[in-house]
Design a protein around this motif. Sequence first.
Motif, short mmCIF file in Angstrom:
data_model
loop_
_atom_site.label_atom_id
_atom_site.label_comp_id
_atom_site.label_asym_id
_atom_site.label_seq_id
_atom_site.Cartn_x
_atom_site.Cartn_y
_atom_site.Cartn_z
N LEU A 99 24.82 -47.54 23.34
CA LEU A 99 23.51 -47.80 24.19
C LEU A 99 24.16 -47.26 25.66
CD1 LEU A 99 21.94 -50.99 23.01
CD2 LEU A 99 21.12 -48.84 22.65
N ASP A 100 25.05 -47.91 26.06
CA ASP A 100 25.43 -47.70 27.55
C ASP A 100 25.90 -46.00 27.41
OD1 ASP A 100 26.53 -48.51 30.19
OD2 ASP A 100 28.30 -47.69 29.51
N TYR B 208 21.31 -54.61 13.32
CA TYR B 208 21.97 -54.87 14.40
C TYR B 208 21.64 -53.97 15.71
CZ TYR B 208 24.09 -57.91 11.37
OH TYR B 208 24.03 -59.08 10.31
N GLY B 209 20.60 -53.20 15.58
CA GLY B 209 20.11 -52.10 16.52
C GLY B 209 19.38 -52.87 17.60
N PRO B 210 18.98 -52.48 18.72
CA PRO B 210 17.99 -53.11 19.67
C PRO B 210 16.39 -53.52 19.13
CG PRO B 210 18.29 -50.84 20.38
CD PRO B 210 19.08 -50.82 19.16
N THR B 211 15.82 -54.21 19.96
CA THR B 211 14.40 -54.39 19.68
C THR B 211 13.65 -53.15 19.90
OG1 THR B 211 14.18 -55.28 21.64
CG2 THR B 211 14.44 -56.87 20.05
N VAL C 155 17.33 -45.59 18.83
CA VAL C 155 18.24 -45.07 17.74
C VAL C 155 19.74 -44.96 17.62
CG1 VAL C 155 17.86 -42.97 16.02
CG2 VAL C 155 15.78 -43.85 17.00
N ALA C 156 19.86 -44.53 19.21
CA ALA C 156 21.28 -44.34 19.16
C ALA C 156 21.92 -45.78 18.91
CB ALA C 156 21.63 -43.96 20.46
N GLY C 157 21.55 -46.67 19.26
CA GLY C 157 21.98 -48.17 19.21
C GLY C 157 21.97 -48.49 17.80
N LEU C 158 20.59 -48.37 17.06
CA LEU C 158 20.57 -48.39 15.64
C LEU C 158 21.67 -47.77 14.61
CD1 LEU C 158 18.99 -49.39 12.86
CD2 LEU C 158 17.25 -47.49 13.40
#
Length: 382
Positions: free
Chosen positions: A21-22, A202-205, A253-256
Amino acid sequence: MIYLDNAATSFPKPEPVYQALDTFARTNLANPGRAGHRMAVAAERTLDDTRHALNQFFRGESPDRWIFTLNCTDGLNLAIKGSVKPGDHVITSDLEHNSISRPLCALEKAGVITLTRLASEGGYLDPEAVRKALTPKTALVALTHASNVLGTVQPIEAIAPIVREANALFLVDAAQSAGVVAIDLRATPIDFLAFPGHKSLYGPTGTGALYVGPRANPRAWREGGTGGDSSSETQPSVLPYLLEGGTPNVLGVAGLAAGLAWVAKRGVEEIRRHEVALLQRVVDWAEGTEGWRITGRWDPASHVGALSLVVPEALTPQDLGSILDTSFEIAVRPGLHCAPYIHRALGTFPDGTLRVSPGPFTTDEEIATFLNALTEITAGVL
């Protein structure tokens, strides 16, 4: 904080998710498909790569059949409202989350569909009950894979062929199973599979996906920009763009994608076994403690990491949840869990139950602390 509310959203996330994410936010957070510059191309590639990863993980027909959604609720609404038509019959169950129940009830009250709600037994559905409920007008069977209240995993592998034989569509709500129960779309004839990114992937909301199988031909539920073919007056007819109007949450989506990779590396069954083993300690404690009991039939082989406790009569789930939070720094979920039909069937309506849902990072020591806290809180009332 001891976090035991992973059935609502997983926390903490694996470290690679935070890193992804970062990095993405600092380097490639452009609008995917809306321009030809390198950042927009990189953003579009993130979407494409994640579709491929999802298709490989769940063994779908093709990457273009994976629709990125706002959450599981969004995906379920896309499937339901995009596929049923006036006069259709739909089958669902008493285990459902409001994300299925409310759209279907609204359609029923509007006179669009007729609805059959099957009763579960001990938290499980009988495939033969599905067969008996099917009619020539049945267009859709919409069922949860794992109950968010009980944690019981439904026999979708047995139900799916029955639905297919009746020429109806099968929609599976995998909010509590995607990432902890193996789902093989080539082995199990599922037409729609919806899940969030923020739970056991474990992705973001604000992330999720809907798989649209080859037999399904849903209508667009929302229309808008897709980044391509801007001259067309109507939504593009090809997937995934038919169902993806508007700028997608490409950062999410990148976090997912990072969460999905972490799950694939660690192993779905290993994660489930860890969580269920922790719940076994809760079950053993409840069975040996006066005034407490669990809901549903406990079978570790067909259970995910969510369990509901019926609390002693002198207290309410809300009382216990508040005390655990403020005095012990333990996070759980009291109440009806957006699933009122199963609570009515259990006799726990309207107060509900106390749900505990560990995650992959939960330890034995944290479960022991939780159980000791329950013992201390109820010592004076039992």
